[in-house]
Design a protein around this motif. Structure first.
Motif, PDB file in Angstrom:
ATOM      1  N   GLY A 182     -29.992  17.003 -31.950  1.00 27.31           N
ATOM      2  CA  GLY A 182     -30.987  16.834 -30.900  1.00 27.31           C
ATOM      3  C   GLY A 182     -32.287  17.544 -31.218  1.00 27.31           C
ATOM      4  O   GLY A 182     -33.380  16.990 -31.023  1.00 27.31           O
ATOM      5  N   GLU A 183     -32.192  18.759 -31.727  1.00 29.51           N
ATOM      6  CA  GLU A 183     -33.381  19.515 -32.126  1.00 29.51           C
ATOM      7  C   GLU A 183     -34.131  18.783 -33.235  1.00 29.51           C
ATOM      8  O   GLU A 183     -35.368  18.685 -33.198  1.00 29.51           O
ATOM      9  N   PHE A 184     -33.407  18.276 -34.209  1.00 27.37           N
ATOM     10  CA  PHE A 184     -34.017  17.559 -35.326  1.00 27.37           C
ATOM     11  C   PHE A 184     -34.746  16.309 -34.847  1.00 27.37           C
ATOM     12  O   PHE A 184     -35.910  16.064 -35.207  1.00 27.37           O
ATOM     13  N   MET A 185     -34.086  15.501 -34.020  1.00 26.59           N
ATOM     14  CA  MET A 185     -34.691  14.257 -33.553  1.00 26.59           C
ATOM     15  C   MET A 185     -35.918  14.546 -32.693  1.00 26.59           C
ATOM     16  O   MET A 185     -36.917  13.829 -32.769  1.00 26.59           O
ATOM     17  N   ALA A 186     -35.858  15.592 -31.882  1.00 21.16           N
ATOM     18  CA  ALA A 186     -37.013  15.952 -31.052  1.00 21.16           C
ATOM     19  C   ALA A 186     -38.213  16.327 -31.913  1.00 21.16           C
ATOM     20  O   ALA A 186     -39.344  15.888 -31.651  1.00 21.16           O
ATOM     21  N   ARG A 187     -37.980  17.106 -32.963  1.00 22.05           N
ATOM     22  CA  ARG A 187     -39.085  17.476 -33.866  1.00 22.05           C
ATOM     23  C   ARG A 187     -39.676  16.244 -34.536  1.00 22.05           C
ATOM     24  O   ARG A 187     -40.902  16.096 -34.626  1.00 22.05           O
ATOM     25  N   GLU A 188     -38.822  15.364 -35.012  1.00 22.66           N
ATOM     26  CA  GLU A 188     -39.282  14.161 -35.691  1.00 22.66           C
ATOM     27  C   GLU A 188     -40.072  13.239 -34.758  1.00 22.66           C
ATOM     28  O   GLU A 188     -40.986  12.545 -35.194  1.00 22.66           O
ATOM     29  N   MET A 189     -39.722  13.246 -33.492  1.00 28.55           N
ATOM     30  CA  MET A 189     -40.354  12.354 -32.534  1.00 28.55           C
ATOM     31  C   MET A 189     -41.509  13.006 -31.783  1.00 28.55           C
ATOM     32  O   MET A 189     -42.167  12.367 -30.958  1.00 28.55           O
ATOM     33  N   GLY A 190     -41.758  14.292 -32.051  1.00 28.66           N
ATOM     34  CA  GLY A 190     -42.846  14.995 -31.393  1.00 28.66           C
ATOM     35  C   GLY A 190     -42.552  15.336 -29.946  1.00 28.66           C
ATOM     36  O   GLY A 190     -43.456  15.382 -29.109  1.00 28.66           O
ATOM     37  N   LEU A 191     -41.283  15.609 -29.640  1.00 29.28           N
ATOM     38  CA  LEU A 191     -40.858  15.906 -28.285  1.00 29.28           C
ATOM     39  C   LEU A 191     -40.159  17.267 -28.225  1.00 29.28           C
ATOM     40  O   LEU A 191     -39.910  17.889 -29.254  1.00 29.28           O
ATOM     41  N   LYS A 192     -39.834  17.698 -27.032  1.00 29.58           N
ATOM     42  CA  LYS A 192     -39.064  18.927 -26.836  1.00 29.58           C
ATOM     43  C   LYS A 192     -37.675  18.550 -26.352  1.00 29.58           C
ATOM     44  O   LYS A 192     -37.508  17.807 -25.383  1.00 29.58           O
ATOM     45  N   PHE A 193     -36.663  19.059 -27.036  1.00 30.94           N
ATOM     46  CA  PHE A 193     -35.270  18.766 -26.697  1.00 30.94           C
ATOM     47  C   PHE A 193     -34.819  19.685 -25.558  1.00 30.94           C
ATOM     48  O   PHE A 193     -34.896  20.907 -25.673  1.00 30.94           O
ATOM     49  N   THR A 194     -34.354  19.096 -24.464  1.00 31.32           N
ATOM     50  CA  THR A 194     -34.012  19.903 -23.286  1.00 31.32           C
ATOM     51  C   THR A 194     -32.531  19.956 -22.954  1.00 31.32           C
ATOM     52  O   THR A 194     -32.026  20.992 -22.507  1.00 31.32           O
ATOM     53  N   HIS A 195     -31.804  18.847 -23.140  1.00 35.62           N
ATOM     54  CA  HIS A 195     -30.397  18.812 -22.743  1.00 35.62           C
ATOM     55  C   HIS A 195     -29.579  17.922 -23.671  1.00 35.62           C
ATOM     56  O   HIS A 195     -30.072  16.911 -24.155  1.00 35.62           O
ATOM     57  N   LEU A 196     -28.330  18.317 -23.867  1.00 40.60           N
ATOM     58  CA  LEU A 196     -27.327  17.462 -24.492  1.00 40.60           C
ATOM     59  C   LEU A 196     -26.312  17.096 -23.420  1.00 40.60           C
ATOM     60  O   LEU A 196     -25.787  17.973 -22.726  1.00 40.60           O
ATOM     61  N   ASN A 197     -26.050  15.812 -23.282  1.00 44.28           N
ATOM     62  CA  ASN A 197     -25.030  15.331 -22.354  1.00 44.28           C
ATOM     63  C   ASN A 197     -23.940  14.622 -23.142  1.00 44.28           C
ATOM     64  O   ASN A 197     -24.221  13.644 -23.838  1.00 44.28           O
ATOM     65  N   CYS A 198     -22.710  15.107 -23.047  1.00 47.12           N
ATOM     66  CA  CYS A 198     -21.578  14.453 -23.703  1.00 47.12           C
ATOM     67  C   CYS A 198     -20.722  13.771 -22.644  1.00 47.12           C
ATOM     68  O   CYS A 198     -20.203  14.439 -21.737  1.00 47.12           O
ATOM     69  N   MET A 199     -20.613  12.465 -22.743  1.00 45.76           N
ATOM     70  CA  MET A 199     -19.732  11.710 -21.864  1.00 45.76           C
ATOM     71  C   MET A 199     -18.432  11.449 -22.622  1.00 45.76           C
ATOM     72  O   MET A 199     -18.435  10.741 -23.638  1.00 45.76           O
ATOM     73  N   ILE A 200     -17.351  12.030 -22.133  1.00 46.02           N
ATOM     74  CA  ILE A 200     -16.077  12.006 -22.858  1.00 46.02           C
ATOM     75  C   ILE A 200     -15.032  11.279 -22.020  1.00 46.02           C
ATOM     76  O   ILE A 200     -14.725  11.696 -20.893  1.00 46.02           O
ATOM     77  N   SER A 201     -14.473  10.210 -22.566  1.00 46.76           N
ATOM     78  CA  SER A 201     -13.452   9.462 -21.826  1.00 46.76           C
ATOM     79  C   SER A 201     -12.230  10.321 -21.564  1.00 46.76           C
ATOM     80  O   SER A 201     -11.703  10.354 -20.454  1.00 46.76           O
ATOM     81  N   THR A 202     -11.769  11.009 -22.600  1.00 43.40           N
ATOM     82  CA  THR A 202     -10.637  11.919 -22.450  1.00 43.40           C
ATOM     83  C   THR A 202     -10.835  13.118 -23.357  1.00 43.40           C
ATOM     84  O   THR A 202     -11.128  12.953 -24.551  1.00 43.40           O
ATOM     85  N   ILE A 203     -10.698  14.318 -22.804  1.00 47.45           N
ATOM     86  CA  ILE A 203     -10.706  15.526 -23.628  1.00 47.45           C
ATOM     87  C   ILE A 203      -9.345  16.194 -23.487  1.00 47.45           C
ATOM     88  O   ILE A 203      -8.821  16.341 -22.376  1.00 47.45           O
ATOM     89  N   SER A 204      -8.759  16.535 -24.626  1.00 52.43           N
ATOM     90  CA  SER A 204      -7.421  17.124 -24.659  1.00 52.43           C
ATOM     91  C   SER A 204      -7.478  18.520 -25.267  1.00 52.43           C
ATOM     92  O   SER A 204      -8.317  18.795 -26.127  1.00 52.43           O
ATOM     93  N   LEU A 205      -6.607  19.391 -24.803  1.00 50.13           N
ATOM     94  CA  LEU A 205      -6.481  20.701 -25.447  1.00 50.13           C
ATOM     95  C   LEU A 205      -6.133  20.523 -26.912  1.00 50.13           C
ATOM     96  O   LEU A 205      -6.577  21.296 -27.760  1.00 50.13           O
ATOM     97  N   GLY A 206      -5.396  19.479 -27.230  1.00 48.75           N
ATOM     98  CA  GLY A 206      -4.982  19.220 -28.610  1.00 48.75           C
ATOM     99  C   GLY A 206      -3.584  19.736 -28.858  1.00 48.75           C
ATOM    100  O   GLY A 206      -3.155  20.731 -28.246  1.00 48.75           O
ATOM    101  N   ASP A 207      -2.858  19.081 -29.752  1.00 48.79           N
ATOM    102  CA  ASP A 207      -1.462  19.457 -29.962  1.00 48.79           C
ATOM    103  C   ASP A 207      -1.289  20.635 -30.910  1.00 48.79           C
ATOM    104  O   ASP A 207      -0.171  21.084 -31.164  1.00 48.79           O
ATOM    105  N   LYS A 208      -2.406  21.174 -31.444  1.00 46.23           N
ATOM    106  CA  LYS A 208      -2.315  22.311 -32.361  1.00 46.23           C
ATOM    107  C   LYS A 208      -2.305  23.653 -31.634  1.00 46.23           C
ATOM    108  O   LYS A 208      -1.980  24.683 -32.225  1.00 46.23           O
ATOM    109  N   MET A 209      -2.691  23.652 -30.361  1.00 44.90           N
ATOM    110  CA  MET A 209      -2.738  24.892 -29.582  1.00 44.90           C
ATOM    111  C   MET A 209      -1.867  24.731 -28.346  1.00 44.90           C
ATOM    112  O   MET A 209      -2.044  23.789 -27.574  1.00 44.90           O
ATOM    113  N   ASN A 210      -0.911  25.636 -28.156  1.00 47.83           N
ATOM    114  CA  ASN A 210      -0.111  25.560 -26.942  1.00 47.83           C
ATOM    115  C   ASN A 210      -0.806  26.307 -25.814  1.00 47.83           C
ATOM    116  O   ASN A 210      -1.745  27.077 -26.036  1.00 47.83           O
TER     117      ASN A 210
END
Length: 250
Positions: A206-234
């Motif tokens: 996001g920071e890189f794209m903002a610099r390239e486009m001449g803008l200021k990067f303010t927020h990252l929004n991640c839309m996640i269908s499913t987030i799991s703890l994962g089977d590697k951590m109990n």
């Protein structure tokens, strides 16, 4: 469910707390909103060390290595562009079996290579937004400012586990020709093994794209269908880790 914070570390801990407060191991869906305010929490370095120690123990890539699959921060600088420098080392990166289907940055900067194309979507977004000197003016149509990772020609398979790509696309969202947010859409995300590196890499992108486009990067929004703890951590391991940092989760 929405989680918001001022750093990947803060959001990661809040998600961990929410997963542990439930009977299962998943949240579906989840929106993660990270404010780009350059705040480094006092516990961040120690938390990253704890996560990396866990990742090393289970033989999974470190936070930094995961982040580098989205944006190779170490390649910034010098006379050559980050695209040129990445292209030079791509054959080496591809030797790692985890990258045999590509990386996120590779898909964004040479999309379709595996099926005969080679499209640098990130450069096209910049050129579309800013225009090309002497050729045409910039076009700010939102639907043109999207980089796709998922390729149905090679990613629609009948395999029970594919592993890549979980990140489906990235959308640049400018506001008033001054600032921009970035949206990232995930089909699946694993908190214990990938999420922290995902957020770190996306913030750098996001920071890189903002610099390239001449803008200021303010927020990252991640839309996640499913987030799991994962089977590697109990859950017991996760509770011990959360207890160490719970004073910082508000």
């Amino acid at each position: 469910m929405i989680v918001e914070g001022n750093s990947p570390a803060e959001c990661w801990l809040k998600i961990l707390q929410k997963i542990l407060s439930r009977s299962g191991r998943e949240i579906s869906p989840l929106e993660v909103r990270i404010n780009n305010v350059s705040i480094v929490p006092p516990y961040q370095k120690e938390l990253e060390e704890d996560i990396n120690n866990f990742l090393s123990k289970i033989r999974q890539p470190s936070i930094e290595k995961t982040a580098g699959t989205i944006f190779p921060q170490s390649l910034i600088g010098g006379k050559q562009s980050v695209y040129q420098r990445y292209e030079k080392i791509w054959s080496h990166i591809q030797k790692d079996h985890k990258n045999k289907r590509g990386t996120y940055f590779q898909r964004m900067t040479s999309w379709g290579r595996m099926s005969g194309d080679n499209i640098n979507q990130l450069q096209l977004i910049v050129d579309t937004y800013k225009g090309v000197d002497g050729v045409r003016k910039g076009v700010h149509r939102r639907s043109a400012l999207i980089a796709t990772i998922f390729d149905p020609r090679i990613d629609h398979t009948h395999q029970p586990m594919l592993g890549f790509p979980c990140l489906q696309q990235v959308c640049i969202v400018p506001h008033d020709d001054e600032v921009m947010e970035m949206n990232a859409i995930y089909a699946m995300q694993y908190l214990s093994t990938r999420a922290y590196g995902n957020y770190a890499g996306l913030m750098r992108l996001g920071e890189f794209m903002a610099r390239e486009m001449g803008l200021k990067f303010t927020h990252l929004n991640c839309m996640i269908s499913t987030i799991s703890l994962g089977d590697k951590m109990n859950k017991s391991e996760a509770e011990v880790l959360l207890k160490k940092y719970v004073q910082y989760v508000k």
